[in-house]
Design an enzyme around this catalytic site. Structure first.
Site, mmCIF file in Angstrom:
data_model
loop_
_atom_site.group_PDB
_atom_site.id
_atom_site.type_symbol
_atom_site.label_atom_id
_atom_site.label_comp_id
_atom_site.label_asym_id
_atom_site.label_seq_id
_atom_site.Cartn_x
_atom_site.Cartn_y
_atom_site.Cartn_z
ATOM 1 N N GLY A 33 -16.342 -46.926 -10.031
ATOM 2 C CA GLY A 33 -16.514 -46.205 -8.780
ATOM 3 C C GLY A 33 -15.871 -46.951 -7.624
ATOM 4 N N GLU A 80 -7.944 -46.383 -7.573
ATOM 5 C CA GLU A 80 -8.052 -44.952 -7.231
ATOM 6 C C GLU A 80 -7.757 -44.721 -5.746
ATOM 7 O OE1 GLU A 80 -8.123 -42.664 -9.240
ATOM 8 O OE2 GLU A 80 -9.409 -43.081 -10.970
HETATM 9 ZN ZN ZN Z 1 -13.245 -43.361 -11.964
#
Ligand code: ZN
Length: 220
Positions: A33, A80
Site C-alpha cells: 500500500g 505506484e
Molecule cells: Zn498494490
C-alpha cells in the site's frame, strides 16, 4: 466561466500520521500500500518504496512534482507513484490518494466486480458503487490512467486482481473512504454468505446522496 478549483493541500506530517493509521486500522501490512498528499506549490508528498509503516519517519517521505520528478527526499518514491499522480493531475479538487490491498475489497477486485453502494453512507462519501477498473500492470503509467478515468465521480475504485484506491480532499478523508469501502465489502460479502438477497437503495436516495457527494467534492 466557473472559477478554477483551489486545490486542497496538506502537510508531510499529516501524510505520515495517516500512513501509520492505515497500518493501525489493518488496511495495510508490512510495506504494502501507499499514500500521497498534495502540498502547496504543485508538489506531492509520497510514501517511500519498501519502508515499513511502523518505522517510517518524515525523512522517509519523498516530495515530487506532479510529473513525478523527485524534488526532495533521500528515498525512492512508491513504485505506484503514477497511480497517485494521475489522479492528482486530473482532478484539482483532490488532495490525497490511498492505495491498499484491504482483504475484502480485494476479493471484489479478483472477481472484477463493483462493490455495490447498498449502504447510504457509501453513496454520500464515495459517490456510488465502487467500480472495478480494467487490469493494467502494477506500477505502470497505464494503470494510473485507467484508475484515474474511474475517479471522476467516485472517491474509490478497485484495481483488477490487485486492490483498492481511494481519494479525497485530505489524507484523513481518503483513509475514511478506504475503511468505509473495506467495511462495505465485508458486509456485502457476509450478506451473500448468508444467502441473502441484497436490495439496492431506492433510486431517488441514490441520486440525492450522489448529489451530496458531488457538492462536497467540488467544494474542498
Ligand atoms: Zn498494490
Amino acid at each position: 466561466m466557473a472559477d478554477p478549483v483551489r486545490s486542497p493541500t496538506t502537510t508531510p506530517e499529516a501524510v505520515l500520521a495517516t500512513a501509520q493509521r492505515m497500518l493501525a486500522d489493518g488496511l495495510v501490512e508490512g510495506t504494502s500500500g501507499n499514500i500521497s498528499g498534495r502540498l502547496d506549490g504543485g508538489r506531492v508528498c509520497l510514501s517511500p518504496s519498501s519502508v515499513p509503516y511502523d518505522t517510517m519517519t518524515l525523512d522517509d517521505l519523498v516530495i515530487v512534482d506532479l510529473d513525478g520528478t523527485v524534488v526532495d527526499g533521500e528515498r525512492a518514491p512508491t513504485t505506484e507513484k503514477d497511480l497517485h499522480l494521475a489522479a492528482l493531475r486530473r482532478y484539482p479538487e483532490l488532495g490525497a490518494v490511498i492505495h491498499t490491498h484491504a482483504v475484502y475489497a480485494t476479493m471484489f477486485a479478483l472477481a472484477h466486480e463493483a462493490i455495490p453502494a447498498v449502504i447510504e453512507e457509501v453513496v454520500v462519501y464515495v459517490g456510488g458503487d465502487v467500480p472495478c477498473c480494467d487490469y493494467r500492470g502494477t506500477g505502470s503509467v497505464e494503470l494510473g490512467e485507467e484508475v484515474a478515468s474511474h475517479l471522476a465521480d467516485r472517491g474509490a475504485a478497485l484495481l483488477a486482481n490487485h486492490g483498492l484506491v481511494t481519494c479525497g480532499p485530505s489524507p484523513e478523508t481518503a483513509l475514511h473512504n478506504a475503511a468505509l469501502v473495506e467495511r462495505t465489502a465485508k458486509i456485502v460479502w457476509g450478506a451473500r454468505a448468508m444467502g441473502a438477497t441484497i436490495h439496492p437503495l431506492p433510486e431517488r436516495v441514490n441520486r440525492d446522496m450522489a448529489g451530496v457527494y458531488r457538492y462536497v467534492r467540488d467544494n474542498p
